[in-house]
Design a protein around this motif. Structure first.
Motif, PDB file in Angstrom:
ATOM      1  N   ARG A  17     -36.753  22.868  30.468  1.00 43.36           N
ATOM      2  CA  ARG A  17     -36.655  23.777  29.320  1.00 43.36           C
ATOM      3  C   ARG A  17     -35.453  24.716  29.399  1.00 43.36           C
ATOM      4  O   ARG A  17     -34.796  24.967  28.397  1.00 43.36           O
ATOM      5  N   LEU A  18     -35.196  25.245  30.584  1.00 44.27           N
ATOM      6  CA  LEU A  18     -34.098  26.195  30.776  1.00 44.27           C
ATOM      7  C   LEU A  18     -33.896  26.363  32.270  1.00 44.27           C
ATOM      8  O   LEU A  18     -34.653  25.826  33.078  1.00 44.27           O
ATOM      9  N   THR A  19     -32.865  27.108  32.647  1.00 50.28           N
ATOM     10  CA  THR A  19     -32.637  27.401  34.060  1.00 50.28           C
ATOM     11  C   THR A  19     -33.257  28.752  34.384  1.00 50.28           C
ATOM     12  O   THR A  19     -32.957  29.756  33.736  1.00 50.28           O
ATOM     13  N   THR A  20     -34.140  28.741  35.361  1.00 46.32           N
ATOM     14  CA  THR A  20     -34.993  29.882  35.663  1.00 46.32           C
ATOM     15  C   THR A  20     -34.639  30.486  37.006  1.00 46.32           C
ATOM     16  O   THR A  20     -34.520  29.764  38.008  1.00 46.32           O
ATOM     17  N   HIS A  37     -43.879  38.621  36.220  1.00 45.89           N
ATOM     18  CA  HIS A  37     -43.700  40.031  35.881  1.00 45.89           C
ATOM     19  C   HIS A  37     -44.148  40.349  34.461  1.00 45.89           C
ATOM     20  O   HIS A  37     -44.444  39.457  33.657  1.00 45.89           O
ATOM     21  N   GLY A  38     -44.148  41.624  34.136  1.00 41.82           N
ATOM     22  CA  GLY A  38     -44.520  42.088  32.811  1.00 41.82           C
ATOM     23  C   GLY A  38     -43.309  42.394  31.946  1.00 41.82           C
ATOM     24  O   GLY A  38     -42.170  42.054  32.275  1.00 41.82           O
ATOM     25  N   ASN A  39     -43.564  43.057  30.834  1.00 42.28           N
ATOM     26  CA  ASN A  39     -42.522  43.404  29.871  1.00 42.28           C
ATOM     27  C   ASN A  39     -41.595  44.479  30.435  1.00 42.28           C
ATOM     28  O   ASN A  39     -42.021  45.331  31.231  1.00 42.28           O
ATOM     29  N   VAL A  40     -40.352  44.455  30.004  1.00 43.93           N
ATOM     30  CA  VAL A  40     -39.329  45.410  30.446  1.00 43.93           C
ATOM     31  C   VAL A  40     -39.354  45.534  31.974  1.00 43.93           C
ATOM     32  O   VAL A  40     -39.526  46.607  32.549  1.00 43.93           O
ATOM     33  N   SER A  41     -39.202  44.409  32.620  1.00 47.84           N
ATOM     34  CA  SER A  41     -39.130  44.348  34.077  1.00 47.84           C
ATOM     35  C   SER A  41     -38.560  42.991  34.453  1.00 47.84           C
ATOM     36  O   SER A  41     -37.985  42.302  33.616  1.00 47.84           O
ATOM     37  N   SER A  42     -38.705  42.600  35.708  1.00 48.01           N
ATOM     38  CA  SER A  42     -38.260  41.286  36.155  1.00 48.01           C
ATOM     39  C   SER A  42     -38.907  41.016  37.501  1.00 48.01           C
ATOM     40  O   SER A  42     -39.728  41.803  37.989  1.00 48.01           O
ATOM     41  N   SER A  43     -38.505  39.929  38.117  1.00 51.13           N
ATOM     42  CA  SER A  43     -39.053  39.559  39.425  1.00 51.13           C
ATOM     43  C   SER A  43     -38.797  40.611  40.494  1.00 51.13           C
ATOM     44  O   SER A  43     -39.513  40.670  41.502  1.00 51.13           O
ATOM     45  N   LEU A  44     -37.783  41.462  40.295  1.00 54.21           N
ATOM     46  CA  LEU A  44     -37.429  42.448  41.321  1.00 54.21           C
ATOM     47  C   LEU A  44     -38.585  43.383  41.656  1.00 54.21           C
ATOM     48  O   LEU A  44     -38.665  43.903  42.775  1.00 54.21           O
ATOM     49  N   PHE A  45     -39.491  43.608  40.699  1.00 55.01           N
ATOM     50  CA  PHE A  45     -40.618  44.501  40.954  1.00 55.01           C
ATOM     51  C   PHE A  45     -41.580  43.943  42.006  1.00 55.01           C
ATOM     52  O   PHE A  45     -42.369  44.689  42.572  1.00 55.01           O
ATOM     53  N   TRP A  46     -41.533  42.650  42.247  1.00 55.13           N
ATOM     54  CA  TRP A  46     -42.483  42.029  43.181  1.00 55.13           C
ATOM     55  C   TRP A  46     -41.993  42.027  44.626  1.00 55.13           C
ATOM     56  O   TRP A  46     -42.746  41.644  45.539  1.00 55.13           O
ATOM     57  N   GLN A  47     -40.749  42.401  44.875  1.00 60.23           N
ATOM     58  CA  GLN A  47     -40.166  42.214  46.207  1.00 60.23           C
ATOM     59  C   GLN A  47     -40.960  42.863  47.343  1.00 60.23           C
ATOM     60  O   GLN A  47     -41.227  42.198  48.357  1.00 60.23           O
ATOM     61  N   PRO A  48     -41.362  44.143  47.241  1.00 59.31           N
ATOM     62  CA  PRO A  48     -42.100  44.729  48.366  1.00 59.31           C
ATOM     63  C   PRO A  48     -43.394  43.975  48.669  1.00 59.31           C
ATOM     64  O   PRO A  48     -43.749  43.781  49.843  1.00 59.31           O
ATOM     65  N   LEU A  49     -44.090  43.543  47.627  1.00 54.70           N
ATOM     66  CA  LEU A  49     -45.344  42.821  47.834  1.00 54.70           C
ATOM     67  C   LEU A  49     -45.071  41.448  48.439  1.00 54.70           C
ATOM     68  O   LEU A  49     -45.822  40.983  49.312  1.00 54.70           O
ATOM     69  N   PRO A  59     -44.206  33.251  49.124  1.00 49.40           N
ATOM     70  CA  PRO A  59     -44.112  34.062  47.900  1.00 49.40           C
ATOM     71  C   PRO A  59     -42.926  33.635  47.038  1.00 49.40           C
ATOM     72  O   PRO A  59     -41.812  33.427  47.532  1.00 49.40           O
ATOM     73  N   LEU A  60     -43.184  33.515  45.729  1.00 49.99           N
ATOM     74  CA  LEU A  60     -42.170  33.191  44.741  1.00 49.99           C
ATOM     75  C   LEU A  60     -42.348  34.138  43.564  1.00 49.99           C
ATOM     76  O   LEU A  60     -43.475  34.485  43.211  1.00 49.99           O
ATOM     77  N   ALA A  61     -41.264  34.554  42.953  1.00 46.69           N
ATOM     78  CA  ALA A  61     -41.352  35.415  41.770  1.00 46.69           C
ATOM     79  C   ALA A  61     -40.351  34.932  40.735  1.00 46.69           C
ATOM     80  O   ALA A  61     -39.178  34.704  41.044  1.00 46.69           O
ATOM     81  N   VAL A  62     -40.826  34.779  39.512  1.00 41.85           N
ATOM     82  CA  VAL A  62     -40.024  34.209  38.444  1.00 41.85           C
ATOM     83  C   VAL A  62     -39.486  35.297  37.517  1.00 41.85           C
ATOM     84  O   VAL A  62     -40.145  36.312  37.303  1.00 41.85           O
ATOM     85  N   ASP A  63     -38.290  35.092  36.993  1.00 43.36           N
ATOM     86  CA  ASP A  63     -37.794  35.877  35.860  1.00 43.36           C
ATOM     87  C   ASP A  63     -38.131  35.110  34.587  1.00 43.36           C
ATOM     88  O   ASP A  63     -37.735  33.940  34.436  1.00 43.36           O
ATOM     89  N   LEU A  64     -38.848  35.731  33.664  1.00 37.62           N
ATOM     90  CA  LEU A  64     -39.116  35.108  32.378  1.00 37.62           C
ATOM     91  C   LEU A  64     -37.842  35.085  31.524  1.00 37.62           C
ATOM     92  O   LEU A  64     -36.903  35.845  31.777  1.00 37.62           O
ATOM     93  N   ARG A  65     -37.823  34.227  30.528  1.00 38.00           N
ATOM     94  CA  ARG A  65     -36.635  34.130  29.669  1.00 38.00           C
ATOM     95  C   ARG A  65     -36.297  35.491  29.048  1.00 38.00           C
ATOM     96  O   ARG A  65     -37.172  36.232  28.601  1.00 38.00           O
ATOM     97  N   GLY A  66     -35.014  35.820  29.077  1.00 40.82           N
ATOM     98  CA  GLY A  66     -34.586  37.090  28.517  1.00 40.82           C
ATOM     99  C   GLY A  66     -34.704  38.265  29.458  1.00 40.82           C
ATOM    100  O   GLY A  66     -34.410  39.400  29.077  1.00 40.82           O
ATOM    101  N   PHE A  67     -35.129  38.003  30.698  1.00 40.29           N
ATOM    102  CA  PHE A  67     -35.239  39.053  31.714  1.00 40.29           C
ATOM    103  C   PHE A  67     -34.540  38.580  32.990  1.00 40.29           C
ATOM    104  O   PHE A  67     -34.493  37.384  33.273  1.00 40.29           O
ATOM    105  N   GLY A  68     -34.030  39.525  33.759  1.00 37.79           N
ATOM    106  CA  GLY A  68     -33.417  39.177  35.029  1.00 37.79           C
ATOM    107  C   GLY A  68     -32.289  38.178  34.870  1.00 37.79           C
ATOM    108  O   GLY A  68     -31.435  38.298  33.991  1.00 37.79           O
ATOM    109  N   ASP A  69     -32.295  37.133  35.705  1.00 38.96           N
ATOM    110  CA  ASP A  69     -31.207  36.157  35.737  1.00 38.96           C
ATOM    111  C   ASP A  69     -31.586  34.803  35.154  1.00 38.96           C
ATOM    112  O   ASP A  69     -30.851  33.831  35.324  1.00 38.96           O
ATOM    113  N   THR A  70     -32.716  34.736  34.459  1.00 37.22           N
ATOM    114  CA  THR A  70     -33.083  33.502  33.761  1.00 37.22           C
ATOM    115  C   THR A  70     -32.312  33.405  32.452  1.00 37.22           C
ATOM    116  O   THR A  70     -31.924  34.418  31.860  1.00 37.22           O
ATOM    117  N   ASP A  71     -32.101  32.184  31.971  1.00 37.39           N
ATOM    118  CA  ASP A  71     -31.387  31.987  30.706  1.00 37.39           C
ATOM    119  C   ASP A  71     -32.006  32.834  29.592  1.00 37.39           C
ATOM    120  O   ASP A  71     -33.229  32.870  29.448  1.00 37.39           O
TER     121      ASP A  71
END
Length: 352
Positions: A17-20, A37-49, A59-71
């Motif tokens: 579908r896209l590059t994630t 992650h939730g709205n107005v955030s990205s995978s970076l919020f999960w790092q300490p956990l 552990p893996l954390a995804v950036d949803l489309r339109g957030f972070g470094d995902t397309d």
């Protein structure tokens, strides 16, 4: 600034579908735990956990489309959270995650639920953890545990309810603390319970600022409506994906197999709660929005009760869930009560 904590790596994974963009912990090869992650955030919020999870997990954390470094692909809100859910499915497929623990925060909880209910017999979830999840009947404009619409147009929900100054500050990359609508101050006031200040505050602000803004992203489009408070959801962009006219979780009880569910929330959450400061029904009851039709026509949305109703139905159909409420915790209990959060999450993962 450096936004990745030591030990965390990021890669961009091509999917159908896209590059994630996906974060991981270097060297981990155990059972995968995928954080959404939730709205107005990205995978970076999960790092300490992610770093705090035992070594036996991957552990893996995804950036949803339109957030972070995902397309930054456009978001079709008429599918509810379907674009995100399909992207999640494509990532699980690309990474060949045949059995994965899913953890979804806020909007991400809704993404996980839509992923599951659209794939009742095909999902790859070993367990599910919902962290302050959006109501199964969307955000704003409903009442009762069954999510009855207050207005047939879905008035009072979607992109029209956003604070325009907050959007402007996101778009401008505001890193300051001089306004209550700056991303930094919104985080400190609403994502966590004051006076808690996360050690990674600057990284989390950068995460918020990675949110793409505009009609196709955050907040999305809006339209006028004849009913109070005068606006209704459009068909594009993030906030409209959670409008009750577009988003409704049904069929959770049909999952086969039924993964165990852990529902975690903060007792002092002001975003997803029965007294949400982002719900026009509640704001109207406080007198903050003029013209409120009153408690019979437009009561505050019982977001917590709606989620409990969904999960009670899941349990009645043979599933199981556990609700955990943390005192002195806001919308991000994994942030302001990390030790307690881990104490609840680890046995849940181990017992699945």
């Amino acid at each position: 600034m450096q936004t990745l904590l030591p030990g965390i790596t990021m890669e961009r994974v091509p999917t159908r579908r896209l590059t994630t963009a996906v974060l991981s912990v270097a060297g981990r090869t155990g059972r995968p735990v995928l954080f959404v992650h939730g709205n107005v955030s990205s995978s970076l919020f999960w790092q300490p956990l992610m770093l705090a999870l035992p070594e036996r997990y991957r552990p893996l954390a995804v950036d949803l489309r339109g957030f972070g470094d995902t397309d930054p692909e456009a978001v079709d809100a008429t599918r509810g959270l379907g674009d995100y859910a399909d992207d999640l499915a494509a990532l699980i497929e690309a990474l060949e995650l045949n059995s994965v623990h899913l953890v979804g925060w806020s909007m991400g909880g809704g993404v996980v639920l839509q992923y599951l209910t659209e794939r009742p017999a095909e999902h790859a979830a070993a367990s599910v953890t919902l962290v302050a999840p959006v109501s199964p009947f969307g955000f704003g404009g409903t009442y009762g545990v069954d999510g009855t619409l207050c207005d047939p147009d879905g008035a009072g929900s979607g992109a029209g309810g956003v604070n325009p100054d907050f959007v402007a500050r996101l778009a401008a990359g505001d890193r300051g603390a001089d306004s209550p609508t700056s991303p930094r101050q919104v985080l400190l006031a609403h994502y966590v319970k004051p006076p808690f200040v996360p050690d990674e505050l600057d990284i989390f602000v950068e995460s918020m600022l990675s949110t793409r803004t505009g009609d196709d992203h955050y907040p999305g489009t809006s339209r006028q409506a004849p009913g109070w408070p005068g606006f209704a959801p459009g068909d594009r962009g993030v906030l409209n994906t959670m409008a009750p006219t577009h988003f409704r979780i049904e069929g959770l009880d049909a999952l086969d197999p039924k993964p165990p569910v852990l529902w975690v929330r903060g007792a002092d959450d002001v975003i997803v709660s029965d007294t949400s400061l982002y719900d026009f029904g509640y704001l109207g009851s406080l007198g903050a929005v003029p013209g409120w039709p009153g408690p019979d026509a437009w009561p505050p949305q019982p977001m917590v009760a709606q989620t409990r109703g969904l999960l009670d139905g899941y349990a009645a159909a043979g599933g199981r869930y556990r609700e955990v409420v943390f005192a002195d915790s806001g919308h991000g209990p994994h942030l302001d009560q990390q030790a307690q959060f881990l104490a609840a999450l680890e046995p849940h993962l181990a017992q699945a």
